[in-house]
Design an enzyme around this catalytic site. Sequence first.
Site, PDB file in Angstrom:
ATOM      1  N   SER A 173      86.269  28.981-147.978  1.00  0.00           N
ATOM      2  CA  SER A 173      86.442  28.104-147.439  1.00  0.00           C
ATOM      3  C   SER A 173      87.898  27.701-147.468  1.00  0.00           C
ATOM      4  CB  SER A 173      85.901  26.872-148.428  1.00  0.00           C
ATOM      5  OG  SER A 173      86.218  27.235-150.064  1.00  0.00           O
ATOM      6  N   HIS A 210      90.098  22.556-153.632  1.00  0.00           N
ATOM      7  CA  HIS A 210      91.011  22.973-152.076  1.00  0.00           C
ATOM      8  C   HIS A 210      92.482  22.330-151.940  1.00  0.00           C
ATOM      9  CE1 HIS A 210      86.937  23.922-151.087  1.00  0.00           C
ATOM     10  NE2 HIS A 210      87.481  25.778-151.090  1.00  0.00           N
ATOM     11  N   ASP A 216      90.173  18.132-152.710  1.00  0.00           N
ATOM     12  CA  ASP A 216      88.727  18.231-153.982  1.00  0.00           C
ATOM     13  C   ASP A 216      89.467  19.268-154.856  1.00  0.00           C
ATOM     14  OD1 ASP A 216      88.508  20.772-153.074  1.00  0.00           O
ATOM     15  OD2 ASP A 216      87.226  20.768-151.974  1.00  0.00           O
TER      16      ASP A 216
END
Length: 355
Positions: A40, A332, A329
């Site tokens: 991610s 990240h 978030d």
Amino acid sequence: MATLHVLFACILALLICSAAAAESYNKKNQVPAVFVFGDSLVDTGNNNYVHTIAKGNFPPYGRDFAGGRATGRFSNAKGVADYIAQVLGVKQLLPPYLDPSLDLQELLTGVCFASAGSGYDPRTPQKMNAIPMMTQLNMFKEYIKRINASVGPERTQEIISQSAYIIFMGSNDLTNTYPTVDYRYTEESYTDLMISLALDFHKANVQKLYEAGARRIGLVELPPTGCAPAIRSSQGGPRRECSESLNRRIRLFNSKLSLMVDQMNQELPGTKAVKFELYNHFVSLAENPAPYGIEEVKRGCCGTGNIESGVLCVVPGTCAAADKYLFFDSFHPTELAARILTYQTLSPPDLSKLF
Ligand SMILES: *[C@@H]1O[C@H](CO)[C@@H](O)[C@H](O)[C@H]1NC(C)=O
């Protein structure tokens, strides 16, 4: 305040200078395309096309992207993979390979194969139904077939041999999978397992296409995820400190990456493998964020900033200015942090080792 502005201007100037340096570098060295593999931290939207809950294609993700569009990047706008393509002077956005609308020109300048939730350990992508490492490699092979059919063997060979392959993977193995299997492994044996799986991946990648010549492979160190807001909240005690045990595992893996890079350079003739150092840049930015205008390094921008990521980010209360945050978030980085860290990590002296 005036001093701060001057400092900020200098930093922006530095970013622009290093971008210009990278672009002139590229003109000389001709990197036709960039390919990114990973999780991610570099997924630009492949998971939009996968049946998984690990997605970032709804608000507030992408709220500062052109048109305020949520693209699947786990960021308020662009992400690390885009800046990798930019540092290498190739393009501004690295599209996800699974996007069915990609045209030939996009394909020929590189795509992203990364998938949120993935890892070297095959148990890691299973948890989230992410795209496993070896499947990302099969996607690359399929990609080669597609472009070979369109532009022919000569141009395809050139793209394979001259392009940059950047791998940024392993955070989910150490953060999520290791704690569930630690009765079977020590930190030492688990990081050894990750390295041997990584080596299998690179050998499979290089040997399959060995005829095509030189391969430029960049391995990015893992960041100190023990300091991510979610980990501070779950493991950092009342003062929300960094998880030193997680950061220690990450440093152990990073140190073994160096040995792996040496081994790849010895065993895979024609391959240039380089480790890019990210960990210490991340620590420095978290310790001294003010010159970049960043004010908050312990909480994410979305929701309360303590635990939310992915679907939990739809809760109301997202921050006003993401550029004041290190994390968008609870795992990240914001676009600004992604840009700063990518330019520092792929700095011209380190980048030059790929050529
Ligand atoms: C591209 O296709 C040709 C046949 O048209 C084949 O001979 C060649 O091996 C292919 N190249 C790659 C890299 O797959």
